[in-house]
Design a protein around this motif. Sequence first.
Motif, PDB file in Angstrom:
ATOM      1  N   SER A   4       0.844  -1.191   0.000  1.00  0.00           N
ATOM      2  CA  SER A   4       0.000   0.000   0.000  1.00  0.00           C
ATOM      3  C   SER A   4       0.876   1.235   0.000  1.00  0.00           C
ATOM      4  O   SER A   4       1.880   1.312   0.703  1.00  0.00           O
ATOM      5  N   PHE A   5       0.504   2.240  -0.803  1.00  0.00           N
ATOM      6  CA  PHE A   5       1.265   3.466  -0.891  1.00  0.00           C
ATOM      7  C   PHE A   5       0.461   4.648  -0.362  1.00  0.00           C
ATOM      8  O   PHE A   5       0.600   5.759  -0.822  1.00  0.00           O
ATOM      9  N   GLY A   6      -0.435   4.419   0.619  1.00  0.00           N
ATOM     10  CA  GLY A   6      -1.233   5.503   1.174  1.00  0.00           C
ATOM     11  C   GLY A   6      -0.365   6.516   1.901  1.00  0.00           C
ATOM     12  O   GLY A   6       0.604   6.155   2.564  1.00  0.00           O
ATOM     13  N   LEU A   7      -0.698   7.799   1.780  1.00  0.00           N
ATOM     14  CA  LEU A   7       0.091   8.870   2.381  1.00  0.00           C
ATOM     15  C   LEU A   7      -0.734   9.640   3.403  1.00  0.00           C
ATOM     16  O   LEU A   7      -1.896   9.935   3.157  1.00  0.00           O
ATOM     17  N   PRO A  37      11.146   0.511  -7.366  1.00  0.00           N
ATOM     18  CA  PRO A  37      10.446   0.684  -8.640  1.00  0.00           C
ATOM     19  C   PRO A  37      11.039   1.838  -9.445  1.00  0.00           C
ATOM     20  O   PRO A  37      11.700   2.718  -8.892  1.00  0.00           O
ATOM     21  N   THR A  38      10.784   1.839 -10.741  1.00  0.00           N
ATOM     22  CA  THR A  38      11.283   2.917 -11.586  1.00  0.00           C
ATOM     23  C   THR A  38      10.595   4.233 -11.235  1.00  0.00           C
ATOM     24  O   THR A  38       9.557   4.258 -10.569  1.00  0.00           O
ATOM     25  N   GLU A  39      11.168   5.325 -11.701  1.00  0.00           N
ATOM     26  CA  GLU A  39      10.589   6.638 -11.453  1.00  0.00           C
ATOM     27  C   GLU A  39       9.145   6.713 -11.946  1.00  0.00           C
ATOM     28  O   GLU A  39       8.265   7.228 -11.251  1.00  0.00           O
ATOM     29  N   GLN A  40       8.900   6.204 -13.158  1.00  0.00           N
ATOM     30  CA  GLN A  40       7.550   6.239 -13.709  1.00  0.00           C
ATOM     31  C   GLN A  40       6.580   5.402 -12.885  1.00  0.00           C
ATOM     32  O   GLN A  40       5.427   5.790 -12.674  1.00  0.00           O
ATOM     33  N   GLU A  41       7.042   4.263 -12.380  1.00  0.00           N
ATOM     34  CA  GLU A  41       6.189   3.422 -11.529  1.00  0.00           C
ATOM     35  C   GLU A  41       5.857   4.121 -10.218  1.00  0.00           C
ATOM     36  O   GLU A  41       4.716   4.055  -9.743  1.00  0.00           O
ATOM     37  N   ALA A  44       3.240   6.819 -10.696  1.00  0.00           N
ATOM     38  CA  ALA A  44       1.894   6.238 -10.805  1.00  0.00           C
ATOM     39  C   ALA A  44       1.407   5.718  -9.457  1.00  0.00           C
ATOM     40  O   ALA A  44       0.242   5.903  -9.091  1.00  0.00           O
ATOM     41  N   GLN A  45       2.291   5.065  -8.701  1.00  0.00           N
ATOM     42  CA  GLN A  45       1.880   4.450  -7.433  1.00  0.00           C
ATOM     43  C   GLN A  45       1.518   5.491  -6.377  1.00  0.00           C
ATOM     44  O   GLN A  45       0.547   5.324  -5.634  1.00  0.00           O
ATOM     45  N   PHE A  46       2.314   6.573  -6.298  1.00  0.00           N
ATOM     46  CA  PHE A  46       2.059   7.595  -5.293  1.00  0.00           C
ATOM     47  C   PHE A  46       1.146   8.711  -5.786  1.00  0.00           C
ATOM     48  O   PHE A  46       0.639   9.490  -4.990  1.00  0.00           O
ATOM     49  N   GLY A  47       0.975   8.810  -7.090  1.00  0.00           N
ATOM     50  CA  GLY A  47       0.138   9.871  -7.637  1.00  0.00           C
ATOM     51  C   GLY A  47       0.740  11.243  -7.441  1.00  0.00           C
ATOM     52  O   GLY A  47       0.032  12.205  -7.124  1.00  0.00           O
ATOM     53  N   VAL A  48       2.060  11.351  -7.610  1.00  0.00           N
ATOM     54  CA  VAL A  48       2.752  12.625  -7.420  1.00  0.00           C
ATOM     55  C   VAL A  48       3.558  12.951  -8.673  1.00  0.00           C
ATOM     56  O   VAL A  48       3.628  12.161  -9.608  1.00  0.00           O
ATOM     57  N   SER A  49       4.205  14.115  -8.674  1.00  0.00           N
ATOM     58  CA  SER A  49       4.973  14.559  -9.833  1.00  0.00           C
ATOM     59  C   SER A  49       6.369  13.939  -9.844  1.00  0.00           C
ATOM     60  O   SER A  49       6.853  13.408  -8.837  1.00  0.00           O
ATOM     61  N   ARG A  50       7.033  14.066 -10.994  1.00  0.00           N
ATOM     62  CA  ARG A  50       8.413  13.602 -11.125  1.00  0.00           C
ATOM     63  C   ARG A  50       9.328  14.347 -10.151  1.00  0.00           C
ATOM     64  O   ARG A  50      10.232  13.752  -9.555  1.00  0.00           O
TER      65      ARG A  50
END
Length: 243
Positions: A4-7, A37-41, A44-50
């Motif tokens: 889970s990646f809940g914040l 995980p890769t930056e792109q992953e 997507a998982q955290f729903g944040v910007s690069r």
Amino acid sequence: MKRSFGLPPQISRTAQVADWFAREIRAGHLTSGEKLPTEQELIAQFGVSRTVIREAMASLRSEGLVVSRQGSGVFVADHEANTTFRIVSDELHSLTEVQNVLQLRLAVELEAAGIAAEKRSDDDLARMRDCLDAIDASIAAGDSAIEPDFAFHRAIASATGNPYFERFMHFLGPVIIPRQSIRPRTETPEQRRLYLEQVQMEHRRIYQAIERQNVEAARFTLREHLEAGRERYRRMVDGSARP
């Protein structure tokens, strides 16, 4: 099994991501040598910007929790071999805790600024200017400028000629920059830009005093900067507490 990646709310997105990984690593859920995980992953998982992901990874690297291998990715470091004094962002959840850190910074950096003004070289000044330029570029890009801000303060420590000042700053890590820990929920890009421009103006005053080799002015502008930061942080916390 997918984690889970809940914040949690309140602290900055960068600090939330960095803290999540720090807790997972310290708890042994992410083990030494494990590839992240890769930056792109992660985006997507955290729903944040690069930018958030990159700043979080930079924070974790500075704490010795992860290492980057060119062409391979980011891996969990051998953190069992790196148990040293650190201040981590998940400890800085109250105004009192942040003020304590700023008080520690004041005690160390005030003296460092004075010594730097006395002993700085042309190379030291060039390094500080590079940091200031990097902060300007980060502000223009809409980023938080945490890493170049921290680098500027480390450059001052390095200019003392005493390696222990810079090593101490390195051990503290970039979480000593208050905005690493908490940002207002309602902060707009324009508010962030104005905030950072004020901080940068203070940085330039410190640099100018060191450049002139004015010891007392260097100490005064450094104190002024940290005390202004404490007041800005207090207002930030008060504003975030309002409904």
